[in-house]
Design a protein around this motif. Sequence first.
Motif, PDB file in Angstrom:
ATOM      1  N   GLU A   1       0.840  -1.202   0.000  1.00  0.00           N
ATOM      2  CA  GLU A   1       0.000   0.000   0.000  1.00  0.00           C
ATOM      3  C   GLU A   1       0.871   1.248   0.000  1.00  0.00           C
ATOM      4  O   GLU A   1       0.526   2.264  -0.559  1.00  0.00           O
ATOM      5  CB  GLU A   1      -0.926  -0.001   1.227  1.00  0.00           C
ATOM      6  N   LEU A   2       2.023   1.142   0.651  1.00  0.00           N
ATOM      7  CA  LEU A   2       2.923   2.290   0.783  1.00  0.00           C
ATOM      8  C   LEU A   2       3.643   2.606  -0.523  1.00  0.00           C
ATOM      9  O   LEU A   2       3.522   3.681  -1.072  1.00  0.00           O
ATOM     10  CB  LEU A   2       3.951   1.981   1.874  1.00  0.00           C
ATOM     11  N   ASP A   3       4.421   1.668  -1.021  1.00  0.00           N
ATOM     12  CA  ASP A   3       5.149   1.981  -2.250  1.00  0.00           C
ATOM     13  C   ASP A   3       5.199   0.804  -3.229  1.00  0.00           C
ATOM     14  O   ASP A   3       6.062   0.755  -4.092  1.00  0.00           O
ATOM     15  CB  ASP A   3       6.556   2.529  -1.957  1.00  0.00           C
ATOM     16  N   GLY A   4       4.283  -0.137  -3.071  1.00  0.00           N
ATOM     17  CA  GLY A   4       4.164  -1.196  -4.072  1.00  0.00           C
ATOM     18  C   GLY A   4       5.150  -2.332  -3.854  1.00  0.00           C
ATOM     19  O   GLY A   4       6.101  -2.213  -3.093  1.00  0.00           O
ATOM     20  N   ALA A   5       4.897  -3.427  -4.550  1.00  0.00           N
ATOM     21  CA  ALA A   5       5.762  -4.606  -4.416  1.00  0.00           C
ATOM     22  C   ALA A   5       7.186  -4.283  -4.853  1.00  0.00           C
ATOM     23  O   ALA A   5       8.137  -4.889  -4.370  1.00  0.00           O
ATOM     24  CB  ALA A   5       5.206  -5.759  -5.244  1.00  0.00           C
ATOM     25  N   ALA A   6       7.343  -3.301  -5.780  1.00  0.00           N
ATOM     26  CA  ALA A   6       8.676  -2.960  -6.275  1.00  0.00           C
ATOM     27  C   ALA A   6       9.366  -1.932  -5.376  1.00  0.00           C
ATOM     28  O   ALA A   6      10.478  -1.504  -5.666  1.00  0.00           O
ATOM     29  CB  ALA A   6       8.585  -2.421  -7.701  1.00  0.00           C
ATOM     30  N   GLY A   7       8.697  -1.529  -4.292  1.00  0.00           N
ATOM     31  CA  GLY A   7       9.237  -0.483  -3.421  1.00  0.00           C
ATOM     32  C   GLY A   7      10.288  -0.998  -2.451  1.00  0.00           C
ATOM     33  O   GLY A   7      10.604  -2.181  -2.405  1.00  0.00           O
ATOM     34  N   ARG A   8      10.779  -0.043  -1.652  1.00  0.00           N
ATOM     35  CA  ARG A   8      11.906  -0.336  -0.788  1.00  0.00           C
ATOM     36  C   ARG A   8      11.553  -1.256   0.377  1.00  0.00           C
ATOM     37  O   ARG A   8      12.373  -2.075   0.796  1.00  0.00           O
ATOM     38  CB  ARG A   8      12.439   0.991  -0.256  1.00  0.00           C
ATOM     39  N   ALA A   9      10.335  -1.119   0.934  1.00  0.00           N
ATOM     40  CA  ALA A   9       9.976  -1.934   2.103  1.00  0.00           C
ATOM     41  C   ALA A   9       9.960  -3.417   1.734  1.00  0.00           C
ATOM     42  O   ALA A   9      10.532  -4.254   2.454  1.00  0.00           O
ATOM     43  CB  ALA A   9       8.614  -1.500   2.656  1.00  0.00           C
ATOM     44  N   THR A  10       9.321  -3.750   0.611  1.00  0.00           N
ATOM     45  CA  THR A  10       9.292  -5.157   0.194  1.00  0.00           C
ATOM     46  C   THR A  10      10.696  -5.631  -0.179  1.00  0.00           C
ATOM     47  O   THR A  10      11.073  -6.763   0.129  1.00  0.00           O
ATOM     48  CB  THR A  10       8.316  -5.351  -0.987  1.00  0.00           C
ATOM     49  N   ALA A  11      11.476  -4.745  -0.821  1.00  0.00           N
ATOM     50  CA  ALA A  11      12.851  -5.112  -1.194  1.00  0.00           C
ATOM     51  C   ALA A  11      13.674  -5.449   0.050  1.00  0.00           C
ATOM     52  O   ALA A  11      14.467  -6.393   0.045  1.00  0.00           O
ATOM     53  CB  ALA A  11      13.508  -3.972  -1.976  1.00  0.00           C
ATOM     54  N   LEU A  12      13.477  -4.678   1.124  1.00  0.00           N
ATOM     55  CA  LEU A  12      14.255  -4.930   2.339  1.00  0.00           C
ATOM     56  C   LEU A  12      13.733  -6.152   3.086  1.00  0.00           C
ATOM     57  O   LEU A  12      14.521  -6.889   3.693  1.00  0.00           O
ATOM     58  CB  LEU A  12      14.255  -3.693   3.238  1.00  0.00           C
ATOM     59  N   ALA A  13      12.427  -6.386   3.025  1.00  0.00           N
ATOM     60  CA  ALA A  13      11.887  -7.615   3.618  1.00  0.00           C
ATOM     61  C   ALA A  13      12.478  -8.827   2.896  1.00  0.00           C
ATOM     62  O   ALA A  13      12.902  -9.811   3.522  1.00  0.00           O
ATOM     63  CB  ALA A  13      10.364  -7.625   3.534  1.00  0.00           C
ATOM     64  N   TYR A  14      12.547  -8.748   1.567  1.00  0.00           N
ATOM     65  CA  TYR A  14      13.174  -9.813   0.769  1.00  0.00           C
ATOM     66  C   TYR A  14      14.636 -10.001   1.184  1.00  0.00           C
ATOM     67  O   TYR A  14      15.108 -11.111   1.399  1.00  0.00           O
ATOM     68  CB  TYR A  14      13.070  -9.455  -0.718  1.00  0.00           C
ATOM     69  N   ARG A  15      15.340  -8.902   1.328  1.00  0.00           N
ATOM     70  CA  ARG A  15      16.765  -8.958   1.638  1.00  0.00           C
ATOM     71  C   ARG A  15      17.011  -9.589   3.011  1.00  0.00           C
ATOM     72  O   ARG A  15      17.936 -10.378   3.188  1.00  0.00           O
ATOM     73  CB  ARG A  15      17.306  -7.528   1.592  1.00  0.00           C
ATOM     74  N   LEU A  16      16.159  -9.233   3.978  1.00  0.00           N
ATOM     75  CA  LEU A  16      16.282  -9.835   5.318  1.00  0.00           C
ATOM     76  C   LEU A  16      16.027 -11.331   5.253  1.00  0.00           C
ATOM     77  O   LEU A  16      16.740 -12.130   5.875  1.00  0.00           O
ATOM     78  CB  LEU A  16      15.279  -9.178   6.268  1.00  0.00           C
TER      79      LEU A  16
ATOM     80  N   PRO B   1      13.190   2.132  17.467  1.00  0.00           N
ATOM     81  CA  PRO B   1      12.272   1.015  17.725  1.00  0.00           C
ATOM     82  C   PRO B   1      11.497   0.627  16.465  1.00  0.00           C
ATOM     83  O   PRO B   1      11.200  -0.553  16.255  1.00  0.00           O
ATOM     84  CB  PRO B   1      11.322   1.569  18.795  1.00  0.00           C
ATOM     85  N   GLU B   2      11.189   1.602  15.594  1.00  0.00           N
ATOM     86  CA  GLU B   2      10.457   1.304  14.360  1.00  0.00           C
ATOM     87  C   GLU B   2      11.294   0.416  13.432  1.00  0.00           C
ATOM     88  O   GLU B   2      10.783  -0.530  12.830  1.00  0.00           O
ATOM     89  CB  GLU B   2      10.080   2.598  13.620  1.00  0.00           C
ATOM     90  N   ALA B   3      12.579   0.748  13.319  1.00  0.00           N
ATOM     91  CA  ALA B   3      13.439  -0.046  12.426  1.00  0.00           C
ATOM     92  C   ALA B   3      13.619  -1.461  12.987  1.00  0.00           C
ATOM     93  O   ALA B   3      13.598  -2.439  12.241  1.00  0.00           O
ATOM     94  CB  ALA B   3      14.797   0.642  12.252  1.00  0.00           C
ATOM     95  N   HIS B   4      13.789  -1.544  14.299  1.00  0.00           N
ATOM     96  CA  HIS B   4      13.902  -2.856  14.943  1.00  0.00           C
ATOM     97  C   HIS B   4      12.620  -3.656  14.703  1.00  0.00           C
ATOM     98  O   HIS B   4      12.658  -4.820  14.294  1.00  0.00           O
ATOM     99  CB  HIS B   4      14.164  -2.661  16.439  1.00  0.00           C
TER     100      HIS B   4
ATOM    101  N   PRO C   1      12.950   7.152   6.547  1.00  0.00           N
ATOM    102  CA  PRO C   1      14.099   7.143   7.484  1.00  0.00           C
ATOM    103  C   PRO C   1      14.259   5.785   8.185  1.00  0.00           C
ATOM    104  O   PRO C   1      15.378   5.331   8.422  1.00  0.00           O
ATOM    105  CB  PRO C   1      13.746   8.237   8.494  1.00  0.00           C
ATOM    106  N   THR C   2      13.128   5.146   8.513  1.00  0.00           N
ATOM    107  CA  THR C   2      13.191   3.828   9.136  1.00  0.00           C
ATOM    108  C   THR C   2      13.834   2.824   8.191  1.00  0.00           C
ATOM    109  O   THR C   2      14.708   2.041   8.581  1.00  0.00           O
ATOM    110  CB  THR C   2      11.761   3.359   9.506  1.00  0.00           C
ATOM    111  N   LEU C   3      13.404   2.866   6.926  1.00  0.00           N
ATOM    112  CA  LEU C   3      13.934   1.915   5.952  1.00  0.00           C
ATOM    113  C   LEU C   3      15.417   2.151   5.682  1.00  0.00           C
ATOM    114  O   LEU C   3      16.156   1.201   5.419  1.00  0.00           O
ATOM    115  CB  LEU C   3      13.116   1.976   4.657  1.00  0.00           C
ATOM    116  N   ARG C   4      15.856   3.412   5.785  1.00  0.00           N
ATOM    117  CA  ARG C   4      17.296   3.671   5.608  1.00  0.00           C
ATOM    118  C   ARG C   4      18.106   2.987   6.708  1.00  0.00           C
ATOM    119  O   ARG C   4      19.177   2.436   6.465  1.00  0.00           O
ATOM    120  CB  ARG C   4      17.574   5.186   5.613  1.00  0.00           C
ATOM    121  N   GLN C   5      17.575   3.020   7.953  1.00  0.00           N
ATOM    122  CA  GLN C   5      18.271   2.337   9.051  1.00  0.00           C
ATOM    123  C   GLN C   5      18.288   0.823   8.823  1.00  0.00           C
ATOM    124  O   GLN C   5      19.292   0.157   9.081  1.00  0.00           O
ATOM    125  CB  GLN C   5      17.568   2.625  10.389  1.00  0.00           C
TER     126      GLN C   5
END
Length: 251
Positions: free
Chosen positions: A140-155, A203-206, A226-230
């Motif tokens: 909803e935030l920035d799509g499947a191609a966005g940074r949040a999903t990319a970082l979830a994948y990376r983790l 705490p948000e990044a954690h 900023p959270t995703l950058r951390q």
Amino acid sequence: MPGSFKTEAVVLRSIRYGEADRVLHLYSATRGRVNAIAKGSRRPRSRFGGRLEPFFRLDLVLYQGRGELVTVTSAHTVAAHPNLRESGAALGAAARACDAVLRLLDSAEANPAAYNLLCRYLALLDGGDPAGGEASPARELDGAAGRATALAYRLKLALAAGFAPELASCARCGEADHLQGFSGAAGGVVCGACELGAFELSPEAHGFMVEALGRPLADAPGASPPTLRQVERAVAETLEHHAHVQLRAAA
Ligand SMILES: [Zn+2]
């Protein structure tokens, strides 16, 4: 021993070779990383058609001879991901996802968690919804191609490769409270007393990292830039210290 074998695989990289051939860097379901040659695949009317391109998920028959490269005998498409190819953002995300597999998983051993994760991410980027659920906060935030999903994948990929950061307690002393920093050298979150050499982790990044590892990729959490950058820094420093791997920027 020379002989043929069957496997599913994703094309990570496809390189023109010689007059009419292609060398493929594959991530396979049953043998991990495999490098293959597809002879004559660049000739017009090749029996391989256009399916030996990056991001194709294929059913392959491969021949293992004496050389380092296996030979592609036949290739059938499991998923071509045609929608992914229509979007620059999705193409970029898929390229970074494959690049991370190339850098982080170089062994010729099956890693079903890593293989399935890569397949799920490509399907998400293609717009399919393997989970069948509602759109995740990340999408909803920035799509499947966005940074949040990319970082979830990376983790999740770091976890599958054996390099997940320690998130439950201080990576230096085991303290469960006052976790306010992140140290790539220590390999995870650290407490106030062990903060030397760490950077401040919100705490948000954690919370993002804990949730991203705990949920299916299709249901990845969302977070502010900023959270995703951390988070990106935490993953990058962990992999630099422990896997000796540097990944490209996540988005
Ligand atoms: Zn500590």
